[in-house]
Design a protein around this motif. Structure first.
Motif, mmCIF file in Angstrom:
data_model
loop_
_atom_site.group_PDB
_atom_site.id
_atom_site.type_symbol
_atom_site.label_atom_id
_atom_site.label_comp_id
_atom_site.label_asym_id
_atom_site.label_seq_id
_atom_site.Cartn_x
_atom_site.Cartn_y
_atom_site.Cartn_z
ATOM 1 N N LEU A 27 27.511 60.031 55.617
ATOM 2 C CA LEU A 27 27.137 58.817 54.887
ATOM 3 C C LEU A 27 25.623 58.693 54.756
ATOM 4 O O LEU A 27 25.112 58.292 53.707
ATOM 5 N N LEU A 30 24.375 61.372 52.189
ATOM 6 C CA LEU A 30 24.807 61.148 50.814
ATOM 7 C C LEU A 30 24.307 59.840 50.211
ATOM 8 O O LEU A 30 24.417 59.648 49.000
ATOM 9 N N LYS A 31 23.764 58.960 51.020
ATOM 10 C CA LYS A 31 23.352 57.652 50.522
ATOM 11 C C LYS A 31 22.412 57.726 49.319
ATOM 12 O O LYS A 31 22.623 57.027 48.331
ATOM 13 N N ILE A 33 22.214 59.981 47.076
ATOM 14 C CA ILE A 33 22.938 60.546 45.938
ATOM 15 C C ILE A 33 23.967 59.565 45.388
ATOM 16 O O ILE A 33 24.145 59.446 44.178
ATOM 17 N N THR A 34 24.641 58.850 46.275
ATOM 18 C CA THR A 34 25.753 57.985 45.861
ATOM 19 C C THR A 34 25.350 56.530 45.676
ATOM 20 O O THR A 34 26.208 55.700 45.368
ATOM 21 N N GLN A 35 24.098 56.226 45.832
ATOM 22 C CA GLN A 35 23.629 54.835 45.836
ATOM 23 C C GLN A 35 24.017 54.056 44.577
ATOM 24 O O GLN A 35 24.453 52.933 44.663
ATOM 25 N N LEU A 37 26.427 54.747 42.369
ATOM 26 C CA LEU A 37 27.785 55.002 41.887
ATOM 27 C C LEU A 37 28.744 53.897 42.301
ATOM 28 O O LEU A 37 28.496 53.165 43.262
ATOM 29 N N SER A 38 29.858 53.806 41.610
ATOM 30 C CA SER A 38 30.871 52.807 41.958
ATOM 31 C C SER A 38 31.562 53.199 43.264
ATOM 32 O O SER A 38 31.583 54.378 43.646
ATOM 33 N N VAL A 41 34.177 56.101 43.278
ATOM 34 C CA VAL A 41 33.559 57.423 43.137
ATOM 35 C C VAL A 41 32.889 57.836 44.444
ATOM 36 O O VAL A 41 32.994 58.991 44.874
ATOM 37 N N VAL A 42 32.232 56.910 45.101
ATOM 38 C CA VAL A 42 31.593 57.189 46.393
ATOM 39 C C VAL A 42 32.646 57.612 47.412
ATOM 40 O O VAL A 42 32.473 58.612 48.120
ATOM 41 N N ILE A 45 33.904 61.187 46.626
ATOM 42 C CA ILE A 45 32.925 62.214 47.006
ATOM 43 C C ILE A 45 32.894 62.393 48.519
ATOM 44 O O ILE A 45 32.920 63.517 49.033
ATOM 45 N N GLU A 46 32.848 61.293 49.231
ATOM 46 C CA GLU A 46 32.790 61.367 50.694
ATOM 47 C C GLU A 46 34.067 61.962 51.265
ATOM 48 O O GLU A 46 34.022 62.739 52.225
#
Length: 73
Positions: A27, A30-31, A33-35, A37-38, A41-42, A45-46
């Motif tokens: 987490l 990836l924060k 990268i995924t900040q 995104l909905s 989707v997060v 990916i995780e």
């Protein structure tokens, strides 16, 4: 406590030991990268990253750690 209950508790302990640090690291990494995104989707990916990582790396390592601790008793 019978053997079956004890084995279940040990598996739960292995799950906690394996999942918590792995989840925390993934987490955190990836924060950025995924900040934007909905949430679905997060989570997707995780999950794609976490499931193989926990099953192939974290849980076996946690199991070995618990076995080593149990043998020291």
């Amino acid at each position: 406590m019978n053997k079956n209950s004890k084995d279940r508790l040990i598996r739960i302990l292995i799950g906690y030991i394996g999942l918590y640090p792995t989840l925390l690291i993934v987490l955190t990494l990836l924060k950025p990268i995924t900040q934007g995104l909905s949430l679905p989707v997060v989570v997707l990916i995780e999950t794609i990253i976490l499931v193989p990582l926990t099953q192939l790396v974290s849980f076996p390592l946690a199991g070995k750690l618990v076995d080593m601790l149990r043998k020291e008793k």
